[in-house]
Design a protein around this motif. Structure first.
Motif, PDB file in Angstrom:
ATOM      1  N   LYS A  56     144.989 -43.906 -24.637  1.00 39.42           N
ATOM      2  CA  LYS A  56     144.755 -42.558 -24.112  1.00 39.42           C
ATOM      3  C   LYS A  56     145.028 -41.520 -25.197  1.00 39.42           C
ATOM      4  CE  LYS A  56     145.477 -42.537 -19.163  1.00 39.42           C
ATOM      5  NZ  LYS A  56     146.480 -42.329 -18.126  1.00 39.42           N
ATOM      6  N   ASN A  98     142.523 -41.592 -27.973  1.00 43.30           N
ATOM      7  CA  ASN A  98     141.234 -41.069 -27.510  1.00 43.30           C
ATOM      8  C   ASN A  98     141.222 -39.541 -27.591  1.00 43.30           C
ATOM      9  OD1 ASN A  98     138.642 -41.275 -26.398  1.00 43.30           O
ATOM     10  ND2 ASN A  98     139.450 -40.840 -24.358  1.00 43.30           N
ATOM     11  N   LYS A  99     142.355 -38.942 -27.221  1.00 42.51           N
ATOM     12  CA  LYS A  99     142.468 -37.473 -27.305  1.00 42.51           C
ATOM     13  C   LYS A  99     142.342 -37.035 -28.763  1.00 42.51           C
ATOM     14  CE  LYS A  99     144.333 -36.405 -23.049  1.00 42.51           C
ATOM     15  NZ  LYS A  99     143.995 -35.365 -22.140  1.00 42.51           N
ATOM     16  N   ALA A 120     140.861 -38.692 -31.160  1.00 42.26           N
ATOM     17  CA  ALA A 120     139.509 -38.990 -31.639  1.00 42.26           C
ATOM     18  C   ALA A 120     138.544 -37.851 -31.327  1.00 42.26           C
ATOM     19  CB  ALA A 120     139.014 -40.284 -31.013  1.00 42.26           C
ATOM     20  N   HIS A 121     138.790 -37.169 -30.200  1.00 42.89           N
ATOM     21  CA  HIS A 121     137.918 -36.044 -29.828  1.00 42.89           C
ATOM     22  C   HIS A 121     138.062 -34.862 -30.780  1.00 42.89           C
ATOM     23  CE1 HIS A 121     137.164 -38.071 -25.986  1.00 42.89           C
ATOM     24  NE2 HIS A 121     136.073 -37.330 -25.982  1.00 42.89           N
ATOM     25  N   LYS A 122     139.165 -34.790 -31.488  1.00 39.07           N
ATOM     26  CA  LYS A 122     139.392 -33.687 -32.436  1.00 39.07           C
ATOM     27  C   LYS A 122     138.772 -33.996 -33.808  1.00 39.07           C
ATOM     28  CE  LYS A 122     142.351 -31.572 -29.674  1.00 39.07           C
ATOM     29  NZ  LYS A 122     141.940 -30.321 -29.022  1.00 39.07           N
ATOM     30  N   LYS A 160     133.253 -40.644 -36.473  1.00 38.14           N
ATOM     31  CA  LYS A 160     133.436 -41.738 -35.525  1.00 38.14           C
ATOM     32  C   LYS A 160     134.713 -42.480 -35.901  1.00 38.14           C
ATOM     33  CE  LYS A 160     128.763 -42.839 -34.166  1.00 38.14           C
ATOM     34  NZ  LYS A 160     127.653 -43.770 -34.373  1.00 38.14           N
TER      35      LYS A 160
END
Lengths: 216, 136
Positions: free
Chosen positions: B116, B119-120, B122-124, B128
């Motif tokens: 989790k 993933n947070k 990775a969005h920043k 890829k």
């Protein structure tokens, strides 16, 4: 830990280009050494090697034609992005002689200290043990559900099955829960505030010339 | 924000990001990590945003930042005529090659929580990435 049988071939070819060809054709280069005998270059079928690595065992019975040799997996080299196995190191072992090996440590449960404002830190992820190959455990399970802030697990507290002994110093620290010095609120605020972007100090010739031109 | 304390030169040449990461490509400090799959210059403010995201979603865990912005990136002001020389340093960036571990989390965190948190983060990121575990 059980011995897993793998069929291997002795390898004559050497070098990067030949090894890349070998990998493309479904083989993995390997080396076998130890017990003060000549080292051997081997080829292992990639599928068999995958099966062996995922079995969790380190012990392997290498079948080379009519002969079988016992070995232990020492190192696996993997591609950083594709995780493809590039090369393996195997060390010859004697079934009746004690050997030293690294056994992974697995932590079970959650340390209650983490809810009391502490931070769980594992300082070891492998334990060095001595035993006969067959007696080697697949992993060492450590229960951390009783660790409060300030508590620690030392090597001497680890219980190992009877013929297995630990090769490390008894007083070595394995894991502990340390207190965090109230950083949450302060650090977050520091981050939220706009920081002025300064310039780093310049050292060396460029820095000297800049200082000289500024001064003169 | 992260930036060097002392440098030899204020401005650097751009260079090329070639090949995969040959160092810093394994999870070394924590148990789980976020691995870059593309080459990039990652700005200091993006690294900081990732750190904040990781710390907020995994507050009981320890977060490790594995990259540092060593490279100063210059820019010239708009409507500048040709030939005025190299611009002034604008921001600091980390040069990232595919395979580099960007962040790690450890300290008894569960895999689900780590996924989790990563993933947070990775969005920043402007590239890829993938979630990786420590190799046994």
């Amino acid at each position: 830990m059980e011995f897993i049988q793998i069929e291997v071939q002795e390898r004559e070819e050497r070098g990067t280009a030949a090894m890349n060809r070998l990998r493309r054709s479904g083989g993995v280069p390997a080396v076998l050494y130890g017990l003060q005998r000549r080292s051997l270059s081997l080829t292992i079928p990639a599928k068999e090697l995958e099966r062996f690595i995922h079995s969790g065992s380190h012990l392997v019975e290498l079948k080379m034609g009519d002969e079988t040799r016992d070995a232990i997996l020492r190192e696996v080299q993997q591609h950083p992005l594709t995780d493809q196995v590039l090369h393996v190191d195997l060390v010859r072992v004697d079934k009746d002689r004690r050997i030293e090996d690294q056994v992974p440590i697995r932590y079970k449960g959650t340390a209650p200290g983490t809810r009391e404002g502490g931070l769980f830190q594992s300082l070891m992820d492998h334990l060095t043990v001595t035993a006969r190959p067959r007696d080697l455990p697949e992993e060492v399970l450590l229960d951390i559900s009783q660790l409060h802030v300030g508590d620690a697990i030392y090597v001497r507290e680890i219980e190992l099955p009877e013929p297995v002994t630990c090769a490390l110093d008894d007083d070595q620290l394995v894991a502990h829960v340390v207190a965090i010095r109230g950083l949450d609120a302060e650090e977050e605020e520091e981050v939220e505030g706009e920081e002025p972007v300064g310039e780093p100090e310049i050292v060396g010739k460029e820095g000297e010339s800049a200082a000289a031109s500024g001064g003169g | 924000m992260l930036m060097p304390k002392r440098v030899k030169h204020r401005k650097t040449q751009r260079g090329k990001v070639k090949g995969n990461a040959s160092r810093g490509n394994t999870v070394a400090f924590g148990e789980y990590g976020l691995q870059a799959l593309e080459p990039a210059w990652i700005r200091a403010n993006v690294i900081e945003a990732g750190r904040v995201a990781a710390v907020r979603s995994a507050d009981e865990a320890r977060v490790y930042i594995r990259i540092f912005p060593h490279k100063s990136i210059t820019s010239t002001p708009e409507e500048t005529r040709m030939g005025t020389g190299k611009g002034e340093p604008d921001y600091w960036a980390a040069v990232v090659r595919p395979g580099t571990i960007l962040y790690e989390v450890g300290g008894g965190i569960s895999e689900e929580q780590a996924r989790k948190a990563m993933n947070k983060v990775a969005h920043k990121m402007p590239i890829k990435t993938r979630f990786v575990k420590r190799r046994g």
